[in-house]
Design a protein around this motif. Structure first.
Motif, PDB file in Angstrom:
ATOM      1  N   SER A  81       0.803  -1.221   0.000  1.00  0.00           N
ATOM      2  CA  SER A  81       0.000   0.000   0.000  1.00  0.00           C
ATOM      3  C   SER A  81       0.831   1.263   0.000  1.00  0.00           C
ATOM      4  N   TYR A  87      -1.358   4.562  -0.155  1.00  0.00           N
ATOM      5  CA  TYR A  87      -2.477   4.343  -1.071  1.00  0.00           C
ATOM      6  C   TYR A  87      -3.730   3.806  -0.384  1.00  0.00           C
ATOM      7  N   GLU A  88      -3.613   3.444   0.890  1.00  0.00           N
ATOM      8  CA  GLU A  88      -4.771   2.928   1.622  1.00  0.00           C
ATOM      9  C   GLU A  88      -4.713   3.427   3.059  1.00  0.00           C
ATOM     10  N   CYS A 142      -4.291   3.277   6.839  1.00  0.00           N
ATOM     11  CA  CYS A 142      -3.409   2.352   7.548  1.00  0.00           C
ATOM     12  C   CYS A 142      -2.801   3.026   8.761  1.00  0.00           C
ATOM     13  N   LEU A 185      -2.808  -2.204   7.545  1.00  0.00           N
ATOM     14  CA  LEU A 185      -4.014  -1.638   6.942  1.00  0.00           C
ATOM     15  C   LEU A 185      -5.150  -1.582   7.941  1.00  0.00           C
TER      16      LEU A 185
END
Length: 493
Positions: free
Chosen positions: A38, A402-403, A405, A483
């Protein structure tokens, strides 16, 4: 391993310079930390920070982008101390198929001599194989005689054992057999098998200890001679003949326990990487130490051949360099090729050449801490990224998220004397989260800094190191990402 010595190096030999030197190995590639799925890492180097010291020449701006599959390699610095222009040895193979015809023949001849000694029961006497055994003696079966926990002639591990003695004697079979037989005889007299299980106390645990592995998988043994600056420990260890005898037993016990963890199968790793820390080491003028060293050298070089992969001396003082310069003409090229020296200023850099930073103890510039829960997210199995920060420059590590977390990281600059800060910049723009305000870090600060941040919107974490000094700096960092689940809580991994 006549080479895991715990005594300063008043003299040096092939098998036990102070810990046997090793063969030169090319340093393994230094790999970038693969970012989690991520995240992507980019590093930006901005120049011309305000110098606290004399301003270095102007540098060009350098931008380096790194993704999860690439490696960033820094050029190795040339070794300066002392000059080592001689050829270096590569660690020989213990596989029979890799031996030359003459070496293979020597191995078979030595195995035959060993079998004859077992048949005539001359391993535990000073007889030669040609002499008749004493009346009443019976033969000894294969496997009844063992060395370093390996029963002789029982399996292919015997080849590895015998090759150590052959190499120690330049493949002269009769000389190697005499050395082997004397070692077996000495081990019986010294009651080695019983010694392994004795309780000799833990007074010297900080003097000699095993910690991590080098880049080629060798276990690393650290010898910390400065511990003997403690007068009480020095007297307790070397004060009289009885104390020195106990020290020798402890030294042999440590060596035996370490050796029995090695892999004696052909192709296995059966040598040790030695690091000798000479910081605050007592000089060669200590009489008691000279006596103990001489006894240890003789015993270890006679009975523990070819056990060191490399011998690195760190924090080397001027007096040892002067001593080495005096001794160098009397050392073989093979011995000298195993030595590496590093001054205090280059200790961490030299260790990283052979040992990855996550395997190097914190006190020597690395990230590894024994018995510490200060940051349990990371272990020696978590790789670190290392890079050089040029003088008068600012290094920015961008970790693109990108996520959602929780990101955890740790970072250190060897020697510090730089400013460190961390912030989060969301993709939406408009604001920045200050995770760690820029702070001037001194050598007295904690060697490793830790950070954590919960990312609830996409963006990037910036780790900034500003080096205003006129010296290059070594930066180490690593991170992990956990995450967040549907309820905004970290997933359990």
């Amino acid at each position: 391993m006549a080479d895991v010595a715990a005594t300063p190096p008043p003299q040096a030999t092939e098998e036990f310079p102070l810990a046997e030197p090793p063969r030169e190995h090319a340093p393994a590639e230094q790999g970038e930390l693969p970012p989690p799925p991520s995240a992507v890492v980019t590093t930006t180097t901005a120049v011309e920070s305000e110098p606290l010291e004399k301003s270095p020449p102007t540098h060009e701006e350098v931008v380096v982008s790194v993704d999860a599959t690439q490696k960033l390699e820094a050029p190795a610095e040339p070794q300066k101390l002392p000059p080592q222009s001689f050829a270096s040895f590569k660690e020989e193979s213990n596989k029979v198929a890799d031996l030359s015809d003459s070496e293979r023949k020597a191995l078979e001849e030595l195995k035959q001599l060993v079998q004859e000694a077992l048949n005539t029961n001359t391993f535990f006497s000073k007889q030669t194989p040609e002499q008749e055994p004493e009346t009443g003696e019976t033969s000894v079966s294969a496997g009844e005689v063992s060395i370093w926990g390996i029963p002789l002639l029982m399996d292919e591990r015997t080849d590895v054992v015998l090759l150590k003695f052959l190499r120690a004697r330049d493949f002269k079979v009769k000389d190697a057999f005499v050395m082997l037989r004397n070692t077996v005889h000495w081990r019986k007299q010294f009651s080695i098998d019983a010694l392994v299980d004795e309780d000799l106390g833990d007074d010297l645990d900080k003097v000699v200890f095993m910690h991590g592995h080098d880049r080629e998988g060798h276990a690393v043994c650290y010898n910390v001679y400065g511990e003997f600056q403690n007068k009480e420990l020095y007297q307790k260890t070397f004060g009289d003949d009885e104390k020195r005898a106990k020290f020798l037993r402890w030294r042999v016990q440590f060596l035996e326990r370490s050796i029995r963890k090695l892999d004696f199968n052909p192709g296995g790793i059966c040598t040790i990487f030695q690091v000798s820390d000479l910081k605050n080491s007592p000089g060669p003028g200590k009489r008691e130490l000279r006596i103990a060293t001489k006894q240890a050298l003789q015993m270890l070089q006679d009975n523990y051949p070819e056990f060191v992969a490399k011998q690195v001396f760190i924090n080397v003082p001027w007096w040892y360099l002067a001593f080495y310069a005096m001794m160098s003409p009397f050392l073989t090229q093979r011995t000298k090729s195993k030595f590496v020296f590093a001054s205090p200023a280059r200790t961490a850099e030299m260790l990283f050449k052979y040992i990855s930073p996550e395997q190097v103890p914190v006190q020597y510039g690395g990230l590894s801490v024994d018995y510490c829960d200060c940051n349990p997210e990371f272990t020696v199995s978590d790789p670190a990224t290392e890079m050089t920060i040029k003088p008068g420059t600012k290094q920015i590590v961008e970790i693109i998220i990108y996520e959602k977390c929780v990101i955890v990281w740790e970072l250190r600059v060897v020697g510090w004397e730089v400013s460190y800060g961390a912030e989060f910049v969301p993709n939406s723009g408009g604001y920045t989260v200050n995770i760690q305000k820029p702070k001037k870090m001194s050598p007295a600060d904690e060697p490793v800094v830790h950070g954590t941040f919960k990312v609830l919107e996409l963006g990037k974490v910036l780790l900034t190191v500003d080096n205003p000094t006129s010296k290059k700096k070594k930066l180490l960092y690593r991170f992990k990402i956990d995450l967040l689940g549907d309820e905004g809580l970290p997933n359990q991994s």
